[in-house]
Design an enzyme around this catalytic site. Structure first.
Site, mmCIF file in Angstrom:
data_model
loop_
_atom_site.group_PDB
_atom_site.id
_atom_site.type_symbol
_atom_site.label_atom_id
_atom_site.label_comp_id
_atom_site.label_asym_id
_atom_site.label_seq_id
_atom_site.Cartn_x
_atom_site.Cartn_y
_atom_site.Cartn_z
ATOM 1 N N ASP A 175 4.526 -6.578 5.865
ATOM 2 C CA ASP A 175 5.871 -6.073 5.581
ATOM 3 C C ASP A 175 5.697 -4.762 4.797
ATOM 4 O O ASP A 175 5.500 -4.790 3.592
ATOM 5 C CB ASP A 175 6.650 -7.100 4.767
ATOM 6 C CG ASP A 175 8.055 -6.644 4.397
ATOM 7 O OD1 ASP A 175 8.504 -5.614 4.927
ATOM 8 O OD2 ASP A 175 8.680 -7.324 3.565
ATOM 9 N N GLU A 207 11.795 1.555 1.123
ATOM 10 C CA GLU A 207 12.696 0.506 1.600
ATOM 11 C C GLU A 207 12.748 -0.662 0.637
ATOM 12 O O GLU A 207 13.818 -1.241 0.389
ATOM 13 C CB GLU A 207 12.230 0.032 2.984
ATOM 14 C CG GLU A 207 13.219 -0.872 3.712
ATOM 15 C CD GLU A 207 12.986 -2.367 3.501
ATOM 16 O OE1 GLU A 207 13.733 -3.174 4.071
ATOM 17 O OE2 GLU A 207 12.043 -2.733 2.746
ATOM 18 N N GLU A 208 11.600 -1.021 0.069
ATOM 19 C CA GLU A 208 11.502 -2.214 -0.750
ATOM 20 C C GLU A 208 12.238 -2.100 -2.085
ATOM 21 O O GLU A 208 12.431 -3.103 -2.772
ATOM 22 C CB GLU A 208 10.032 -2.569 -1.006
ATOM 23 C CG GLU A 208 9.236 -2.923 0.248
ATOM 24 C CD GLU A 208 9.656 -4.244 0.867
ATOM 25 O OE1 GLU A 208 10.591 -4.889 0.363
ATOM 26 O OE2 GLU A 208 9.038 -4.628 1.874
ATOM 27 N N ASP A 230 10.966 -4.327 11.662
ATOM 28 C CA ASP A 230 10.584 -4.993 10.423
ATOM 29 C C ASP A 230 10.197 -6.432 10.734
ATOM 30 O O ASP A 230 10.356 -6.896 11.873
ATOM 31 C CB ASP A 230 11.749 -4.954 9.422
ATOM 32 C CG ASP A 230 11.290 -4.867 7.979
ATOM 33 O OD1 ASP A 230 10.256 -5.486 7.652
ATOM 34 O OD2 ASP A 230 11.952 -4.194 7.174
ATOM 35 N N HIS A 316 6.155 -10.807 0.961
ATOM 36 C CA HIS A 316 6.420 -10.562 -0.456
ATOM 37 C C HIS A 316 5.486 -11.404 -1.327
ATOM 38 O O HIS A 316 5.877 -11.948 -2.350
ATOM 39 C CB HIS A 316 7.892 -10.791 -0.797
ATOM 40 C CG HIS A 316 8.779 -9.698 -0.296
ATOM 41 N ND1 HIS A 316 9.716 -9.071 -1.081
ATOM 42 C CD2 HIS A 316 8.849 -9.079 0.900
ATOM 43 C CE1 HIS A 316 10.337 -8.135 -0.379
ATOM 44 N NE2 HIS A 316 9.811 -8.129 0.835
#
Length: 352
Positions: A175, A207-208, A230, A316
């Site tokens: 990711d 983005e995160e 994604d 994550h």
């Protein structure tokens, strides 16, 4: 898999995407694309179409969840804050790499040992604010001598590995190096083919930490359609997961997330392309996260947008998994989508 290995093992925290951008630039140039940028660091390759088809934006994002040094203690430990969403429970005893300019230092995420925790503390998730990173320094002065400063990025450590089934990929940063990989492979797939639309394929920054590159990049290209590439959440662990996304069962098309309801005309067109070309796909409905498409679809008067990607396990965290077959199906789906799109199809999507 050499390209995906390079993408995942290269470090790029939010705001520190330059190493990945260099790879994207190198690979996009090899497809003959013209490079375009926003002023935050997002990069895209432009491929002109042969007709008057709509301008299509395909975007992964270059950043990965990471940390930043927030304090250096007197006895040489590093306090840190998160860059992106982390669950505190996945952090303890993990190895990390502190990027201090041209130097890198390996450390471990530490806390009070369980032997001295109070009984009530043992029952709780240990909070990130009480954790620290141990790089083996004797004191604050030694940390500074090594060149480590507040503001330096801290990255997870996890080498790329193709597991024995020959399909499951284990790595950090899937990711969203997956999105970067798909963006590059689609450009290679359509090289030398005829398509009506002008395609912009590449990746955004940050983005995160709030879909920030997705807010600026569309101003460069003025897209009429947008696809965010994604990962979604694979729900194929122990238990009854009938009709949930699984590794190896096809590309993932998102029907709903916390940032967007995809344009239904575009969604239906994408499904039609998949079925006509016999490309396996799965459907994702998830309210626990969003993607760059959450910003793309709000650009100016609105841009019909959708999310296409692959299911992933354990995102994550320091490690995640995806399926090589799913990646191939996602690339084929988007290449077929580009070839099928023209002005007439676009007008039908908009119901004009």
């Amino acid at each position: 898999m050499d390209l995906l290995r390079e993408l995942t093992e290269t470090n790029a925290a939010p705001g520190f995407e330059k190493p990945i951008r260099k790879i994207m630039e190198r690979e996009l140039k090899q497809t003959g694309a013209n490079l375009v940028y926003d002023h935050l660091g997002s990069v895209f390759g432009e491929k002109q179409g042969s007709g008057d088809g709509p301008k299509i934006l395909l975007a992964g994002h270059m950043d990965e969840v990471a940390f930043m040094v927030s304090e250096i203690t007197k006895n040489g430990y590093l306090r840190f804050v998160s860059l992106g969403g982390w669950w505190d429970q996945v952090l303890l005893s993990q190895r990390v790499k502190v990027l201090a300019g041209q130097k890198e230092y390996t450390g471990v995420v530490g806390s009070k040992p369980p032997h001295i925790l109070q009984p009530e503390e043992r029952k709780k998730v240990y909070p990130m604010r009480e954790m620290f990173i141990d790089v083996g320094a004797k004191d604050e002065e030694q940390v500074r001598e090594w060149g480590i400063k507040v503001g330096d990025p801290i990255m997870p450590i996890c080498p790329f590995e193709l597991l024995p089934d020959g399909d499951t990929i284990l790595a950090k940063a899937l990711d969203n190096r997956v999105g970067c990989y798909i963006a590059l492979e689609v450009m290679k797939e359509i090289k030398g083919t005829t398509h009506s639309s002008t395609v912009y394929s590449g990746a955004t920054v940050q983005e995160e930490v709030g879909l920030r590159g997705a807010a600026t990049a569309p101003y460069v290209m003025e897209p009429e359609l947008a696809v965010a590439m994604d990962v979604g959440i694979a729900q194929d662990g122990p238990g009854d997961n009938t009709n949930k996304p699984k590794l190896g069962k096809g590309a993932l098309i998102t029907f709903l997330d916390s940032s967007m309801v995809p344009h239904t005309g575009l969604r239906n067109f994408m499904i039609d392309v998949a079925e006509k070309n016999q490309i396996p796909y799965q459907v994702d409905v998830m309210l626990g996260g969003g993607t760059d498409a959450g910003r793309f679809h709000l650009f100016k008067r609105g841009v019909p947008s959708i999310v296409v990607g692959v299911p992933a396990r354990y995102i994550h965290s320091h490690v995640s998994m995806v399926s090589k077959k799913d990646l191939d199906h996602a690339v084929k789906l988007l290449a077929a989508f580009i070839k099928a799109m023209d002005r007439q199809a676009y007008n039908q999507i908009l119901d004009i």
